[in-house]
Design an enzyme around this catalytic site. Sequence first.
Site, mmCIF file in Angstrom:
data_model
loop_
_atom_site.group_PDB
_atom_site.id
_atom_site.type_symbol
_atom_site.label_atom_id
_atom_site.label_comp_id
_atom_site.label_asym_id
_atom_site.label_seq_id
_atom_site.Cartn_x
_atom_site.Cartn_y
_atom_site.Cartn_z
ATOM 1 N N GLU A 158 0.826 -1.206 0.000
ATOM 2 C CA GLU A 158 0.000 0.000 0.000
ATOM 3 C C GLU A 158 0.860 1.256 0.000
ATOM 4 O O GLU A 158 1.778 1.409 0.809
ATOM 5 C CB GLU A 158 -0.938 0.030 1.209
ATOM 6 C CG GLU A 158 -1.838 1.244 1.203
ATOM 7 C CD GLU A 158 -2.911 1.234 2.270
ATOM 8 O OE1 GLU A 158 -3.775 2.139 2.238
ATOM 9 O OE2 GLU A 158 -2.887 0.331 3.120
ATOM 10 N N ASP A 194 -4.519 4.131 -3.223
ATOM 11 C CA ASP A 194 -5.609 4.653 -2.400
ATOM 12 C C ASP A 194 -5.908 6.070 -2.876
ATOM 13 O O ASP A 194 -5.021 6.923 -2.911
ATOM 14 C CB ASP A 194 -5.164 4.640 -0.930
ATOM 15 C CG ASP A 194 -6.214 5.143 0.031
ATOM 16 O OD1 ASP A 194 -6.718 6.257 -0.171
ATOM 17 O OD2 ASP A 194 -6.511 4.433 1.008
ATOM 18 N N TYR A 219 -7.373 8.545 -1.525
ATOM 19 C CA TYR A 219 -7.094 9.589 -0.541
ATOM 20 C C TYR A 219 -5.608 9.939 -0.524
ATOM 21 O O TYR A 219 -5.223 11.106 -0.583
ATOM 22 C CB TYR A 219 -7.562 9.143 0.839
ATOM 23 C CG TYR A 219 -7.038 9.991 1.971
ATOM 24 C CD1 TYR A 219 -7.534 11.272 2.184
ATOM 25 C CD2 TYR A 219 -6.034 9.514 2.814
ATOM 26 C CE1 TYR A 219 -7.049 12.061 3.216
ATOM 27 C CE2 TYR A 219 -5.547 10.297 3.850
ATOM 28 C CZ TYR A 219 -6.053 11.565 4.044
ATOM 29 O OH TYR A 219 -5.562 12.351 5.057
ATOM 30 N N HIS A 220 -4.756 8.927 -0.448
ATOM 31 C CA HIS A 220 -3.311 9.179 -0.427
ATOM 32 C C HIS A 220 -2.840 9.767 -1.755
ATOM 33 O O HIS A 220 -1.969 10.648 -1.781
ATOM 34 C CB HIS A 220 -2.563 7.886 -0.119
ATOM 35 C CG HIS A 220 -2.867 7.307 1.224
ATOM 36 N ND1 HIS A 220 -2.597 7.968 2.395
ATOM 37 C CD2 HIS A 220 -3.423 6.123 1.578
ATOM 38 C CE1 HIS A 220 -2.978 7.222 3.427
ATOM 39 N NE2 HIS A 220 -3.488 6.100 2.953
ATOM 40 N N HIS A 248 -8.174 1.317 -2.942
ATOM 41 C CA HIS A 248 -8.925 1.895 -1.828
ATOM 42 C C HIS A 248 -9.603 3.183 -2.272
ATOM 43 O O HIS A 248 -9.034 3.956 -3.041
ATOM 44 C CB HIS A 248 -7.998 2.224 -0.663
ATOM 45 C CG HIS A 248 -7.641 1.050 0.181
ATOM 46 N ND1 HIS A 248 -6.875 1.173 1.322
ATOM 47 C CD2 HIS A 248 -7.935 -0.269 0.079
ATOM 48 C CE1 HIS A 248 -6.712 -0.019 1.878
ATOM 49 N NE2 HIS A 248 -7.349 -0.908 1.133
ATOM 50 N N ARG A 260 -10.976 12.259 3.194
ATOM 51 C CA ARG A 260 -11.177 10.920 3.756
ATOM 52 C C ARG A 260 -12.625 10.674 4.174
ATOM 53 O O ARG A 260 -12.912 9.772 4.959
ATOM 54 C CB ARG A 260 -10.238 10.627 4.922
ATOM 55 C CG ARG A 260 -9.960 9.131 5.042
ATOM 56 C CD ARG A 260 -8.693 8.817 5.802
ATOM 57 N NE ARG A 260 -8.284 7.449 5.533
ATOM 58 C CZ ARG A 260 -7.127 6.929 5.917
ATOM 59 N NH1 ARG A 260 -6.257 7.652 6.583
ATOM 60 N NH2 ARG A 260 -6.821 5.682 5.631
ATOM 61 N N GLU A 302 -12.339 3.177 2.584
ATOM 62 C CA GLU A 302 -11.573 3.436 3.811
ATOM 63 C C GLU A 302 -11.842 4.872 4.233
ATOM 64 O O GLU A 302 -11.054 5.772 3.965
ATOM 65 C CB GLU A 302 -10.082 3.183 3.591
ATOM 66 C CG GLU A 302 -9.288 3.191 4.878
ATOM 67 C CD GLU A 302 -7.840 2.785 4.685
ATOM 68 O OE1 GLU A 302 -7.207 2.356 5.671
ATOM 69 O OE2 GLU A 302 -7.322 2.896 3.555
#
Length: 270
Positions: free
Chosen positions: A139, A172, A174-175, A198, A204, A233
Amino acid sequence: MRPLGVCTWTFGPRPLPEVLDRVARLGLEGVELLGEVEGLRPAEVRAGLAERGLEVFSLTPANVDLAHPEPAVRREALGYYLRLVDFAAELGRPMVSCHGAVGRVAPLASLEAEWGWLAEGVAQVCDRAAQAGLEVVFEVLNRYESHLVNTAAEALRLLAQVGRPNLKVLLDAYHMNLEEADPAGAILAAGPRLGLFHLADSNRRGLGRGHTDFAGLLRALEQVGYAGPFILELTAPGPDPFTPVKPGDYLGVLERDLAESRAYLKALGN
């Protein structure tokens, strides 16, 4: 629609049966199970999932550090991951996720040395997973959570260094919002090496509550042929990004965001 799951850690310190009940009531298809599995029996978890018509798509690790300068810390982390792989093998062969130590945002030794220790540890995890027929995903986290592997390009560099065919990338949204100049381009760069995805908006929260271009991300995922599940998430707003437990009715906020996200994806045709 692709199968839609949710990370169990986002419900906070609730008993797993209660979390699974909540997930099933939301109409989701499965979970990413937090890898704090001490005291859990794979057969009982399998039965609990089957009873509710749920799947386990992946396991996300507890916070251990494969890249720590202290050999004892690295050995402890590796031992944990090997136990997690064994648990996954008994559970039904979900993907096993690895990532850098959450909350450590700077190297304690040279960055080159820590990259080497990380690659060495991940290779050993992959070798154990290969014996059980399991896939491992690494991840990509943002720089405010971990100092190692913050972009898709860095993840691909790690995959090349580890050199194991059962290792893929976990991106992901968000990241990516924090680290990627072109999130859709990062998906295209990962291509067939993307193993899991994700979903959370830029803050988030639930999908549609931030500024992420999910239509563009979904087009890129279609283009690379991603056929795996989506894992939500999300967390309620509030202090301390490392815990899902926030002041007020955080579970109510989370479940509303999850329901909205499911509807949002359905409206986009996914």
